[in-house]
Design a protein around this motif. Structure first.
Motif, mmCIF file in Angstrom:
data_model
loop_
_atom_site.group_PDB
_atom_site.id
_atom_site.type_symbol
_atom_site.label_atom_id
_atom_site.label_comp_id
_atom_site.label_asym_id
_atom_site.label_seq_id
_atom_site.Cartn_x
_atom_site.Cartn_y
_atom_site.Cartn_z
ATOM 1 N N ILE A 58 4.558 1.681 -3.030
ATOM 2 C CA ILE A 58 4.523 1.549 -1.547
ATOM 3 C C ILE A 58 3.552 2.048 -0.529
ATOM 4 C CG2 ILE A 58 6.528 2.909 -0.071
ATOM 5 C CD1 ILE A 58 8.525 1.574 -2.096
ATOM 6 N N LEU A 105 0.324 1.466 0.166
ATOM 7 C CA LEU A 105 0.325 -0.200 0.816
ATOM 8 C C LEU A 105 0.026 0.893 2.884
ATOM 9 C CD1 LEU A 105 0.014 -3.226 2.493
ATOM 10 C CD2 LEU A 105 2.836 -2.922 2.048
ATOM 11 N N VAL A 106 0.755 1.765 2.571
ATOM 12 C CA VAL A 106 1.409 2.678 3.427
ATOM 13 C C VAL A 106 -0.838 3.122 4.133
ATOM 14 C CG1 VAL A 106 2.050 4.898 4.407
ATOM 15 C CG2 VAL A 106 3.658 3.494 3.605
ATOM 16 N N ARG A 139 -8.996 -0.948 5.970
ATOM 17 C CA ARG A 139 -9.106 -1.527 6.125
ATOM 18 C C ARG A 139 -11.088 -1.563 7.025
ATOM 19 N NH1 ARG A 139 -9.083 -6.344 2.922
ATOM 20 N NH2 ARG A 139 -8.857 -7.773 5.172
ATOM 21 N N ALA A 152 -8.449 -6.524 11.134
ATOM 22 C CA ALA A 152 -7.061 -6.161 11.362
ATOM 23 C C ALA A 152 -6.291 -5.268 10.385
ATOM 24 C CB ALA A 152 -5.804 -7.022 11.566
ATOM 25 N N GLN A 153 -5.982 -4.258 10.818
ATOM 26 C CA GLN A 153 -5.693 -3.056 10.032
ATOM 27 C C GLN A 153 -4.039 -3.518 9.009
ATOM 28 O OE1 GLN A 153 -7.557 -0.274 8.566
ATOM 29 N NE2 GLN A 153 -9.386 -1.071 9.766
ATOM 30 N N ILE A 154 -4.197 -2.890 7.908
ATOM 31 C CA ILE A 154 -2.048 -3.448 7.110
ATOM 32 C C ILE A 154 -2.365 -2.832 6.234
ATOM 33 C CG2 ILE A 154 -3.322 -6.072 6.349
ATOM 34 C CD1 ILE A 154 -3.693 -5.075 3.962
ATOM 35 N N TRP A 159 9.661 11.984 -0.206
ATOM 36 C CA TRP A 159 10.319 11.083 0.655
ATOM 37 C C TRP A 159 11.331 10.550 -0.213
ATOM 38 C CZ3 TRP A 159 9.398 5.631 -1.975
ATOM 39 C CH2 TRP A 159 10.413 4.851 -0.923
ATOM 40 N N PRO A 207 8.186 2.714 4.411
ATOM 41 C CA PRO A 207 7.234 2.194 3.784
ATOM 42 C C PRO A 207 7.887 0.796 3.074
ATOM 43 C CG PRO A 207 7.907 4.733 3.769
ATOM 44 C CD PRO A 207 8.927 4.244 5.076
ATOM 45 N N GLY A 220 7.918 -2.537 4.712
ATOM 46 C CA GLY A 220 6.756 -3.024 4.653
ATOM 47 C C GLY A 220 6.597 -3.683 2.884
ATOM 48 N N LEU A 221 6.590 -2.868 2.199
ATOM 49 C CA LEU A 221 6.265 -3.667 1.064
ATOM 50 C C LEU A 221 7.681 -4.461 0.970
ATOM 51 C CD1 LEU A 221 4.577 -3.433 -1.496
ATOM 52 C CD2 LEU A 221 6.555 -2.024 -2.640
ATOM 53 N N SER A 250 5.701 -7.793 2.627
ATOM 54 C CA SER A 250 4.576 -7.858 2.486
ATOM 55 C C SER A 250 4.776 -9.424 1.030
ATOM 56 C CB SER A 250 3.319 -7.105 1.622
ATOM 57 O OG SER A 250 3.384 -6.555 2.988
ATOM 58 N N ILE A 254 -0.933 -11.624 4.755
ATOM 59 C CA ILE A 254 -1.440 -10.441 4.699
ATOM 60 C C ILE A 254 -2.327 -9.408 4.920
ATOM 61 C CG2 ILE A 254 -1.035 -7.805 2.685
ATOM 62 C CD1 ILE A 254 0.942 -9.762 1.121
ATOM 63 N N THR A 255 -3.754 -9.899 4.468
ATOM 64 C CA THR A 255 -4.907 -9.601 4.482
ATOM 65 C C THR A 255 -5.104 -9.643 6.430
ATOM 66 O OG1 THR A 255 -6.223 -11.274 4.012
ATOM 67 C CG2 THR A 255 -6.069 -9.330 2.833
ATOM 68 N N ALA A 256 -4.399 -10.965 7.141
ATOM 69 C CA ALA A 256 -4.797 -11.243 8.519
ATOM 70 C C ALA A 256 -4.130 -9.770 9.196
ATOM 71 C CB ALA A 256 -4.028 -12.657 8.876
ATOM 72 N N SER A 257 -3.080 -9.855 9.283
ATOM 73 C CA SER A 257 -2.220 -8.621 10.279
ATOM 74 C C SER A 257 -1.418 -7.652 9.306
ATOM 75 C CB SER A 257 -1.899 -9.594 10.860
ATOM 76 O OG SER A 257 -0.112 -10.636 10.413
ATOM 77 N N GLY A 258 -1.192 -6.622 9.875
ATOM 78 C CA GLY A 258 -0.412 -5.863 9.231
ATOM 79 C C GLY A 258 1.583 -6.078 8.597
ATOM 80 N N TRP A 259 2.024 -5.692 8.006
ATOM 81 C CA TRP A 259 3.794 -7.003 7.921
ATOM 82 C C TRP A 259 4.055 -6.367 9.187
ATOM 83 C CZ3 TRP A 259 7.348 -3.361 8.292
ATOM 84 C CH2 TRP A 259 7.095 -1.955 8.241
ATOM 85 N N TRP A 260 3.952 -5.776 9.609
ATOM 86 C CA TRP A 260 4.587 -4.896 10.905
ATOM 87 C C TRP A 260 5.084 -6.625 11.709
ATOM 88 C CZ3 TRP A 260 1.155 -2.606 9.271
ATOM 89 C CH2 TRP A 260 -0.097 -2.114 9.926
ATOM 90 N N TRP A 267 -2.822 -7.997 -2.524
ATOM 91 C CA TRP A 267 -1.397 -7.336 -1.696
ATOM 92 C C TRP A 267 -0.121 -8.231 -1.832
ATOM 93 C CZ3 TRP A 267 -0.486 -2.213 -1.625
ATOM 94 C CH2 TRP A 267 -1.573 -1.417 -1.536
#
Lengths: 335, 385
Positions: free
Chosen positions: A162, A165-166, A170, A175-177, A212, B29, B32-33, B36, B44-50, B350
């Motif tokens: 988890i 990923l946070v 990149r 784009a940042q993931i 956490w 957190p 997000g997982l 995804s 997933i690589t193109a844009s953030g999960w949000w 991911w």
């Protein structure tokens, strides 16, 4: 044989065996060895009463002795030995310890562990107390508490994924993931950071994972303690004109100090043993080594049982004060 | 009752907002997982999960159909390609603008005609159909590049779960590890409860010399790090022929779980009313009968608390499984180990990582939410006295 079937059979044999042992031993005691009838009935009942506790305790004592007490001494012994080829051992005295303390990686692990021991219990208890206090009179407080408590159910390995990923970084032009880098760039950071590869600070990013997880535990216990504070003390403070901060710090905190200490020490022990998070996220690279992972490295990668056991003894040594304190308190309570 | 100030509206607002902030901080957190795990690797690589929950605006680079195969000569010297830029598949998004050069994106609106020079033109409609015409030279070679600004709706897929759980050809799948974990967990949860319950009863309600000492010993063993047990017990298992395997890991989990089990259960049993037990004794019940008929049923909440602890702990464990279970063949790998492996071999994939992690997280989360009451009770009994 399929392992699931094997598991099922083990459950049946294990549970059946346990029940059979307790029932059988009990029957043997009452019907064969010391029957509660005949000329010696009274004496027999007393004798059976003396033996029965040990029948009840026997399996537990065996397992506790073998799996927890014996290893402490065996590890202590191993830490003074060096394993030679052919399953031979040679006594080397304190050499494993001196060698270990001369290793930079060990000192790094020790230093990091100290840092963990200061930051994680403090932050978890602090956050736990904060949430417990804030949600105390909130209508949806129980929902909030549930969510903050939830990481407790998540494995350290799952939490590691988890948070990887946070922290994901990149290249700058795509784009940042990872949400952390996304926010970092949003608030004026110049380039995406590899958070887990920045020495010294990366340990803190690992600690965040444990904080956490542990905050929920602290919150649950401290929340119950806050509820247990007698209303009169708070009412009296209000009448005397205390403001909410004074009530919290001068009335509530002093009354739950002992609970805070319990929470703090429990999290301290969990922190001392932290292994999975470091193992899965950095494996001790970039100066994030901790004792438990160092020990695993020595035992199963370097195959050095002497130094591995020596580092395990260091963990034991750090736990010992808490152990003594716990036992002391338990004895005090029983009197 | 938190002071009179606590009832003022601004303070209440501040309180609510800060709790919302904390909750979101704790939830994000995992969320997000979770999100995804329902997206494809490309997404997933193109844009953030949000941004996955909202329609995404993106620029897609496409090419018109191969002119040499698709062009039609309408009148002498004028060749035309007519097709849909999205091909056969229906496009679910909305086309907002387009361009023919990356230096001048969003130059045209849908329906516009772009002048490509020397009479060559391209018209693109909102539904993706286009007309591209020009002379023989112009409509040849490779298809014209088209840059499309499109808004695509949120798009989620279950394929990742299908791949991770049910794909027979996936050697890194989680199905086997899932069953292995289950095989470890169930006996490792049930057996310690049984053994601990008897011991706890003896320590709570039977009188014998050395009882206080044993209780103190249990409290002491509660904090002994299991790291110490690894080498001595592995050698012990090897010497009695168990080696690495399920039996070893069951025994180890039972041993490591016992102190907490005995401690929790004893604390609970001590609190049961003395009258019930003494009345039963007067009525001639033996200790064994008292235990099975009275104590065990009454202790159900404590048993449930410990069962949840032990379940979560064995399910989530990595170290004990690594040391006592998983051998070189890898046939007995558990989920936590499998995920660590995946972190090494598929660090960037991911969609696989997120899905695998979520498969292993899902069961404890269900147990957690279903039995939270008992978990909280157990925590309180175990820590606060």
């Amino acid at each position: 044989m399929h392992p699931a079937l094997q598991g099922l059979i083990t459950i049946i044999i294990g549970v059946g065996g346990c029940v059979g042992y307790y029932y059988g031993a009990n029957m043997l005691l009452d019907k064969v060895l010391f029957p509660a009838k005949g000329p010696n009935a009274g004496r027999n009942i007393n004798r059976a009463g003396m033996i029965r506790p040990w029948i009840f305790l026997f399996p537990a004592l065996c397992l506790l002795g073998l799996y927890l007490a014996y290893p402490v001494f065996a590890t202590l012994r191993l830490s003074f030995l060096e394993r030679l080829p052919g399953n031979e051992y040679a006594f080397v005295g304190l050499e494993n310890y001196t060698k270990m303390f001369a290793e930079p990686k060990f000192n790094e692990a020790l230093l990091n562990n100290m840092l963990w021991l200061i930051v994680v219990p403090a932050a978890s208890t602090g956050f736990g107390l904060l949430v417990a206090q804030l949600t105390d009179r909130l209508r949806w407080g129980s929902v909030a508490k549930s969510i903050i408590f939830m990481p407790m159910a998540i494995s350290f390995v799952g939490a590691a994924v988890i948070f990887k990923l946070v922290y994901e970084a990149r290249p700058e032009d795509v784009a940042q993931i990872g949400i952390l880098n996304h926010l970092y760039l949003l608030f004026g950071g110049d380039a995406p950071q590899q958070w887990l590869q920045i020495p010294f600070w990366n340990s803190f990013f690992l600690m965040v994972v444990l904080i956490w997880i542990q905050t929920g535990f602290a919150m649950v216990i401290l929340s119950a303690a806050l509820r247990g504070i007698p209303e009169e003390t708070i009412e009296a403070a209000i009448i005397d004109g205390a403001n909410p901060f004074q009530i919290f710090f001068k009335i509530k905190i002093p009354q739950i100090t002992s609970t805070i200490v319990v929470v703090w020490t429990t999290i301290t022990i969990a922190t001392l043993k932290v292994f999975d998070i470091v193992f899965a996220m950095t494996n001790g690279q970039w100066e994030t080594q901790v004792l438990a992972n160092y020990m695993y490295d020595k035992l199963f990668r370097a195959n050095d049982w002497g130094m591995g056991s020596a580092s395990a003894m260091i963990i034991m040594l750090l736990v010992t004060p808490i152990l003594v304190w716990n036992v002391y308190n338990a004895r005090k309570e029983m009197r | 009752m938190d002071g009179i100030a606590g009832n003022k509206a601004p303070v209440v607002w501040a309180l609510n907002i800060s709790v919302v902030a904390l909750v979101l901080l704790w939830l994000f957190p995992t969320l997000g997982l979770f999100v995804s795990s329902f997206r494809t690797g490309d997404q997933i690589t193109a844009s953030g999960w949000w941004s996955a929950m909202f329609p995404a605006e993106q620029t897609i680079q496409l090419r018109a159909a191969d002119p040499d195969e698709n062009r039609v000569e309408t009148e002498s010297g004028v060749f035309v390609v007519e097709a849909n830029i999205f091909g056969e598949e229906a496009f679910e998004g909305e086309l907002t603008a387009w361009a023919t050069s990356s230096r001048n994106l969003s130059a045209f609106a849908p329906g516009d005609t772009a002048d490509l020079g020397d009479g060559e033109t391209l018209t693109l409609n909102a539904d993706g159909t286009y007309i591209w015409q020009g002379n023989d030279d112009q409509i040849s070679g490779r298809g014209q590049r088209i840059f499309i600004d499109a808004t695509t709706p949120p798009d989620f897929t279950l394929d990742n779960y299908g791949f991770v759980l049910f794909d027979e050809n996936n050697s890194e799948g989680m199905a086997k590890a899932f069953f292995n974990t289950l095989t470890v967990v169930i006996p490792a949860t049930i057996i310690p409860i049984l053994i601990a319950a008897f011991a706890a009863y003896a320590l709570a309600w039977m009188d014998f010399p050395g009882r206080a000492l044993l209780i103190a010993a249990v409290v002491g063993l509660l904090v002994v790090p299991l790291q110490l047990a690894l080498i001595p017990l592995l050698s012990f298992h090897n010497s009695i022929g168990i080696g690495k395997g399920y039996l070893g890991v069951w025994l180890a989990h039972t041993g490591f779980g016992l102190p907490l089990a005995i401690y929790l259960l004893r604390n609970y049993m001590v609190g049961l009313p003395r009258d019930i037990i003494e009345n039963a004794k007067v009525d001639g019940a033996t200790d064994f009968q008292i235990f099975t008929k009275i104590i065990l049923p009454l202790s159900f909440p404590a048993l449930a608390s410990f069962a949840i602890f032990q379940f979560l702990w064995t399910w989530n464990d990595l170290l004990v499984a690594l040391v006592f279970l998983i051998d070189a063949s890898g046939q007995t790998t558990v989920m936590t180990k499998q995920i660590v492996e995946l972190l090494g071999t598929r660090g960037g994939d991911w969609e696989i990582l997120a899905t695998s992690a979520f498969v292993s997280i899902a069961v404890p989360l269900i147990v957690f939410f279903a039995m939270q009451k008992y978990l909280v009770r157990g925590l309180l009994a175990g820590s606060v006295k």
